[in-house]
Design an enzyme around this catalytic site. Structure first.
Site, PDB file in Angstrom:
ATOM      1  N   LYS A 122       0.857  -1.188   0.000  1.00  0.00           N
ATOM      2  CA  LYS A 122       0.000   0.000   0.000  1.00  0.00           C
ATOM      3  C   LYS A 122       0.885   1.227   0.000  1.00  0.00           C
ATOM      4  O   LYS A 122       2.072   1.153   0.347  1.00  0.00           O
ATOM      5  CB  LYS A 122      -0.948   0.008   1.199  1.00  0.00           C
ATOM      6  CG  LYS A 122      -0.263  -0.068   2.553  1.00  0.00           C
ATOM      7  CD  LYS A 122      -1.291  -0.129   3.670  1.00  0.00           C
ATOM      8  CE  LYS A 122      -0.627  -0.244   5.037  1.00  0.00           C
ATOM      9  NZ  LYS A 122      -1.610  -0.319   6.141  1.00  0.00           N
ATOM     10  N   ASP A 163      -4.580  -5.160   9.219  1.00  0.00           N
ATOM     11  CA  ASP A 163      -5.337  -5.010   7.971  1.00  0.00           C
ATOM     12  C   ASP A 163      -6.537  -5.952   7.899  1.00  0.00           C
ATOM     13  O   ASP A 163      -7.442  -5.738   7.094  1.00  0.00           O
ATOM     14  CB  ASP A 163      -4.424  -5.262   6.761  1.00  0.00           C
ATOM     15  CG  ASP A 163      -3.431  -4.143   6.577  1.00  0.00           C
ATOM     16  OD1 ASP A 163      -3.828  -3.086   6.078  1.00  0.00           O
ATOM     17  OD2 ASP A 163      -2.256  -4.318   6.944  1.00  0.00           O
TER      18      ASP A 163
END
Length: 439
Positions: A122, A163
């Site tokens: 990310k 996450d």
């Protein structure tokens, strides 16, 4: 003119003298795509691999000939979870940043006799990883490990901590990518006495506004949210809705100004600011430009998606939020839709509705008195369902509120007698003879 020779192209190898055309690097990533993996995964046809195993234990006690692997963001802000442990143990953050790797690529450093691989999945630390970026990074990791002649890798359960990606899916992804590799992979999982109670998060890829509309239109029966009457100071994680103009009409404005000394001057809709106090976490959601406007479902959904990311990042699984549907000027937001949206986005969280202005009523006799006062009394004026419902919900919270109100009005004799009959009965047709002569 004809030439007496034949051109033969031979396949060359990387870093060896060969024809330039034959030394083009083949893009092996195209051989295995994410869509191919998903087809295999959904059909449950991914086989176990003898070179991949999972075991209970501490990742950092892996043998010294095992290179370590974990996921990070492109900004290398490793401030929480296992990423913070990697940062503390191995450092060299400047070296990692100097490699200028982007999302889907892999950076690595050397520590003693092994390498530490950082999968960049990310761009920014507060964002959420996706299965696609994890897949791409694992593909590049495989190529890099083959070039570095790696024989053993040690993983944690990547992307399923802060996450909250679904670990069985990630595990199948690793097996699918490395099944034909000679690299031995060991995945370490710390024993956790609460692991049986762990609830995997919903797939964030499915959290779209279009999917929510379909979910809500199917009239899925959702559990009733818990309603609490709690002082704000006693709430551990409090979500505060706000307009971008910081309107004084917002009853939480004084509370916000007391705890936030650096409020943004020109916030935008869907922005979120957070403040961590000694015993409390506060999130302020900017849901609309001006206080006299109504929040739209699109902006509310987008802001809640951002809120979900921030709650997961801070490892928060429980929060309290006011009933936004009751706020003045929020005429578009209906309470049942608001509860449905909360459930759709946060059904793997524990959330409560702050009801500081309404009284939670469960006693049947008291409910009858409330219905009489808000429907039969001279001031109530025997209004219809919608007006009676809107009046009652401002001050009371009843169990399955709409049903008792609707039944009460249907059984009201005065309403039934004075009810306007909108059915138009046509007069009977009169059959006349047809004239046969001109007048």
């Amino acid at each position: 003119m004809d030439y007496d020779y034949e051109i033969v192209y031979k396949k060359g190898k990387l870093n060896q003298n060969a024809d330039a055309l034959s030394r083009l690097i083949q893009d092996n990533n195209n051989e295995i795509s994410y869509n191919d993996f998903m087809n295999k995964y959904e059909s449950k046809s991914i086989q176990s691999s003898s070179n991949i195993q999972e075991k209970l234990g501490d990742l950092f006690e892996a043998p010294p000939n095992h290179s370590l692997v974990h996921c990070v963001s492109q900004d290398f802000e490793m401030g929480k979870g296992i990423a913070l442990i990697f940062k503390t143990r191995f450092g060299q953050v400047d070296e990692l940043k100097s490699q200028n790797k982007t999302v889907g690529q892999v950076a690595y450093i050397s520590d003693q006799n092994r390498r530490i691989y950082y999968l960049i999945t990310k761009a920014l630390f507060f964002q959420k990883r996706t299965y696609q970026t994890v897949f791409k990074a694992l593909m590049n990791l495989k190529i890099l490990c083959q070039q570095n002649n790696e024989s053993h890798l040690a993983f944690p359960r990547i992307s399923c901590g802060l996450d909250n990606l679904y670990w069985p899916k990630i595990f199948d992804m690793i097996k699918y990518i490395f099944h034909d590799s000679s690299i031995s992979i060991t995945i370490y999982n710390l024993p956790d006495e609460h692991s049986k109670n762990f609830v995997y998060s919903i797939d964030d890829e499915d959290l779209t506004f279009e999917n929510f509309k379909g979910f809500h239109q199917r009239e899925v029966k959702i559990p009733k949210p818990k309603v609490v009457n709690t002082p704000i100071s006693n709430i551990k994680t409090f979500i505060i809705p706000m307009s971008c103009d910081y309107s004084i009409s917002n009853k939480f404005l004084d509370f916000i100004k007391t705890h936030f000394t650096d409020l943004p001057e020109n916030p935008k809709v869907t922005d979120i600011i957070a403040k961590k106090l000694t015993h409390q976490f506060i999130f302020v959601l900017f849901l609309k430009e001006y206080n006299d406007q109504s929040v739209t479902y699109e902006d509310l959904f987008a802001t809640f998606v951002n809120l979900r990311l921030m709650l997961n990042f801070n490892n928060i699984k429980k929060f309290t939020i006011p009933n936004i549907a009751l706020f003045k000027n929020n005429s578009i937001i209906r309470e049942d839709t608001f509860f449905s949206l909360l459930y759709f986005l946060f059904r793997d969280f524990e959330y409560e509705i702050l009801c500081d202005e309404r009284i939670n009523v469960s006693d049947e006799n008291l409910i009858k008195e409330i219905l009489f006062e808000n429907h039969d009394s001279p001031l109530a004026g025997h209004q219809g369902f919608e007006r009676t419902y809107e009046k009652i919900k401002k001050f009371y919270f009843l169990d399955n509120m709409k049903d008792p109100i609707r039944k009460y009005i249907r059984r009201c004799k005065i309403c039934q007698k004075s009810k306007t009959d909108f059915k138009h009965n046509k007069s009977p047709m009169i059959i006349t003879t047809t004239s046969t002569k001109l007048c």
